[in-house]
Design an enzyme around this catalytic site. Structure first.
Site, mmCIF file in Angstrom:
data_model
loop_
_atom_site.group_PDB
_atom_site.id
_atom_site.type_symbol
_atom_site.label_atom_id
_atom_site.label_comp_id
_atom_site.label_asym_id
_atom_site.label_seq_id
_atom_site.Cartn_x
_atom_site.Cartn_y
_atom_site.Cartn_z
ATOM 1 N N CYS A 11 1.684 54.302 -11.620
ATOM 2 C CA CYS A 11 0.252 54.480 -11.805
ATOM 3 C C CYS A 11 -0.174 55.666 -10.956
ATOM 4 C CB CYS A 11 -0.476 53.216 -11.368
ATOM 5 S SG CYS A 11 -2.238 53.485 -11.156
ATOM 6 N N CYS A 95 -6.213 51.212 -15.942
ATOM 7 C CA CYS A 95 -5.490 50.453 -14.916
ATOM 8 C C CYS A 95 -4.443 49.609 -15.615
ATOM 9 C CB CYS A 95 -6.476 49.588 -14.144
ATOM 10 S SG CYS A 95 -5.683 48.336 -13.133
ATOM 11 N N GLN A 219 -9.237 31.646 -13.030
ATOM 12 C CA GLN A 219 -7.945 32.305 -12.794
ATOM 13 C C GLN A 219 -7.865 33.580 -13.625
ATOM 14 O OE1 GLN A 219 -5.797 31.261 -10.568
ATOM 15 N NE2 GLN A 219 -6.278 29.098 -10.240
ATOM 16 N N TYR A 248 -11.478 21.352 -4.933
ATOM 17 C CA TYR A 248 -11.624 22.800 -5.084
ATOM 18 C C TYR A 248 -11.443 23.123 -6.583
ATOM 19 C CZ TYR A 248 -10.400 22.328 -0.127
ATOM 20 O OH TYR A 248 -10.322 21.940 1.188
ATOM 21 N N GLU A 269 -16.406 20.748 -6.090
ATOM 22 C CA GLU A 269 -16.401 22.215 -6.013
ATOM 23 C C GLU A 269 -17.649 22.672 -5.252
ATOM 24 O OE1 GLU A 269 -14.744 25.085 -6.897
ATOM 25 O OE2 GLU A 269 -16.553 26.177 -6.294
ATOM 26 N N CYS A 344 -2.720 29.874 -3.308
ATOM 27 C CA CYS A 344 -2.589 31.310 -3.580
ATOM 28 C C CYS A 344 -2.225 32.046 -2.301
ATOM 29 C CB CYS A 344 -3.878 31.855 -4.191
ATOM 30 S SG CYS A 344 -5.337 31.485 -3.232
HETATM 31 N N1 SAH Z 1 -8.893 24.945 -9.336
HETATM 32 C C1 SAH Z 1 -9.749 25.999 -9.811
HETATM 33 C C2 SAH Z 1 -10.356 26.848 -8.691
HETATM 34 C C3 SAH Z 1 -9.444 27.333 -7.629
HETATM 35 S S1 SAH Z 1 -10.077 28.609 -6.598
HETATM 36 C C4 SAH Z 1 -9.016 26.862 -10.808
HETATM 37 O O1 SAH Z 1 -7.803 26.806 -10.937
HETATM 38 O O2 SAH Z 1 -9.689 27.649 -11.497
HETATM 39 C C5 SAH Z 1 -10.737 27.762 -5.246
HETATM 40 C C6 SAH Z 1 -12.091 27.150 -5.511
HETATM 41 O O3 SAH Z 1 -12.494 26.485 -4.304
HETATM 42 C C7 SAH Z 1 -13.212 28.138 -5.834
HETATM 43 O O4 SAH Z 1 -13.851 27.743 -7.018
HETATM 44 C C8 SAH Z 1 -14.166 28.023 -4.626
HETATM 45 O O5 SAH Z 1 -15.534 28.176 -4.994
HETATM 46 C C9 SAH Z 1 -13.889 26.613 -4.163
HETATM 47 N N2 SAH Z 1 -14.175 26.305 -2.747
HETATM 48 C C10 SAH Z 1 -14.091 27.118 -1.668
HETATM 49 N N3 SAH Z 1 -14.355 26.442 -0.533
HETATM 50 C C11 SAH Z 1 -14.619 25.159 -0.901
HETATM 51 C C12 SAH Z 1 -14.952 23.974 -0.187
HETATM 52 N N4 SAH Z 1 -15.076 23.977 1.146
HETATM 53 N N5 SAH Z 1 -15.130 22.841 -0.881
HETATM 54 C C13 SAH Z 1 -15.010 22.812 -2.243
HETATM 55 N N6 SAH Z 1 -14.697 23.903 -2.964
HETATM 56 C C14 SAH Z 1 -14.496 25.061 -2.322
#
Ligand code: SAH
Length: 402
Positions: A11, A95, A219, A248, A269, A344
């Protein structure tokens, strides 16, 4: 897997952009390095680390594309990324990671800005209009949401601009104007207005349909996410009876993909928009056994522990910082038989695993998944079992079959 595995990619801006740390290295080597990193970090904690799940064609996977706008020294409109640690825009027109149609839209926006005499917003002087463009693409549905982030509330000829944009890019399904006049590194400001279409996109993952608002986490790599979720649900070993917590949970994706095979799904969440999306997504998928709540996961699960609620499985997918002791301690009090941790960031995963394995759990196996080719980021999904039921867990998974 990957017929492209020996190939390396180049790139022209990778040195200055900073987005792809490993551009130029063969994909095979990238996968090997990620595998080794996970193995090293989980050494002594997890007995089995399966081979990393790579991507068939590791390009143009990003379904979320962001471009910052500025003028170059000759007054021409440029768009691209900020040089690391600055707000200086490095022009990027194409990109290798981003959705190609999204890059096309950004090119059309640059051209229309000239035509409509719209200048990029200047953070220092507060003059100009367009600050960022954020694009979200539903890879399966083909839907596309374009968010125009403006620094000043007055958008001259807005309707004509949007009409022209949609005419030139008829695959755009929604346009949102977001106002962000603050001196901040956040892309989106607090107020948005939908000026075309529904204001969100829909996409499909593992046979379920999801609505995704501009502010919600989703994602960024569609095909790898399907593999990641299939693995996570497989690790959960559901029989149709379990009470499952999706912590989460974002817009509810993991919980809803698991819901057909669980007795009850509870999701939590922090982000308000994402939690609202999750509630709507449960309805959209007729998941009557799933409920979603907005709040801090640690606080929420502590409440469950105080009420001595029953949980069979915890699926957790925290942000890079990992989970916190409040959350992990409550998991250990609630004693679910299995914990499936999607991470992650292997460093914080290793830290949290040390806590869980000292407090009643054993790691069974982990699989790294390459969600972010050409970057150093790596996702890992791991199964932990409560020590007293560890012997009951016996299975062998062929990732290619999931
Ligand atoms: N499982 C989902 C999101 C994963 S990313 C997926 O695969 O799409 C992590 C997520 O945690 C985000 O949406 C973020 O907003 C949330 N998050 C961050 N801190 C948090 C907390 N203290 N309690 C609950 N959720 C939280």
């Amino acid at each position: 897997m990957a017929q492209n595995v020996q190939k390396s990619y180049t790139c022209p801006v990778s040195k200055v952009c900073g987005g792809c740390q490993w551009m130029g290295e063969s994909y095979a080597l990238q996968l090997e390095k990620k595998q080794r990193r996970v193995e090293e970090l989980l050494k002594g904690v997890c007995p089995v680390i399966r081979p990393i799940v790579g991507m068939e064609n590791p390009c143009h996977y990003r379904n979320k594309v962001h471009a910052a706008f500025a003028e170059d020294e000759r007054g021409r409109i440029i768009s691209g990324v900020y040089a690391p640690g600055t707000h200086r825009v490095i022009p990027v027109e194409k990109c290798l990671l981003e959705d190609e149609r999204a890059d096309e839209v950004i090119g059309v926006i640059r051209k229309l800005m000239d035509k409509f005499r719209i200048r990029p917003y200047d953070e220092d002087s507060g003059r100009g209009l367009l600050r960022h463009v954020l694009i979200r693409v539903g890879k399966r549905t083909g839907q596309m949401l374009v968010v125009l982030v403006i620094g000043n509330s007055h958008f001259p000829a807005r309707s004509a601009f949007v009409q022209q944009l949609v005419k030139e890019c008829p695959f755009i399904t929604s346009v949102v104007v977001n106002l962000n006049g603050f001196k901040t590194s956040m892309v989106l400001g607090p107020s948005s207005r939908t000026v075309y279409g529904k204001g969100f996109i829909e996409d499909e993952l593992c046979g379920k349909r999801f609505a995704i608002s501009p502010q919600s986490f989703y994602q960024i790599n569609h095909s790898q996410t399907e593999k990641l979720y299939s693995l996570a649900v497989h690790y959960a070993q559901l029989t149709g009876r379990e009470r499952l917590l999706d912590a989460y949970c974002g817009i509810g994706t993991i919980g809803l993909v698991a819901a057909d095979r669980a007795g009850e799904v509870i999701g939590v969440e922090l982000n308000k928009d994402a939690a609202e999306d999750a509630v709507r997504n449960a309805r959209r998928n007729h998941a009557d056994n799933a409920r979603f709540y907005q709040g801090d996961a640690g606080h929420f699960i502590r409440g469950m522990a105080a009420r001595k609620e029953h949980l069979d499985v915890v699926m957790m997918d925290p942000p890079r910082a990992g989970s916190d002791e409040k959350f992990l301690k409550s998991v250990c009090m609630l004693k679910p038989e299995r914990v499936v941790y999607v991470s992650c960031m292997p460093e914080t995963l290793a830290r949290d695993l040390r806590y869980l394995t000292k407090n009643g759990y054993r790691a069974v196996e982990a699989t790294p998944v390459d969600m972010f080719p050409h970057t150093h980021h790596v996702e890992t999904v791991i199964l932990l079992s409560r020590k007293d039921v560890y012997e009951r867990i016996k299975f062998d998974v062929n990732v290619e079959d999931l």
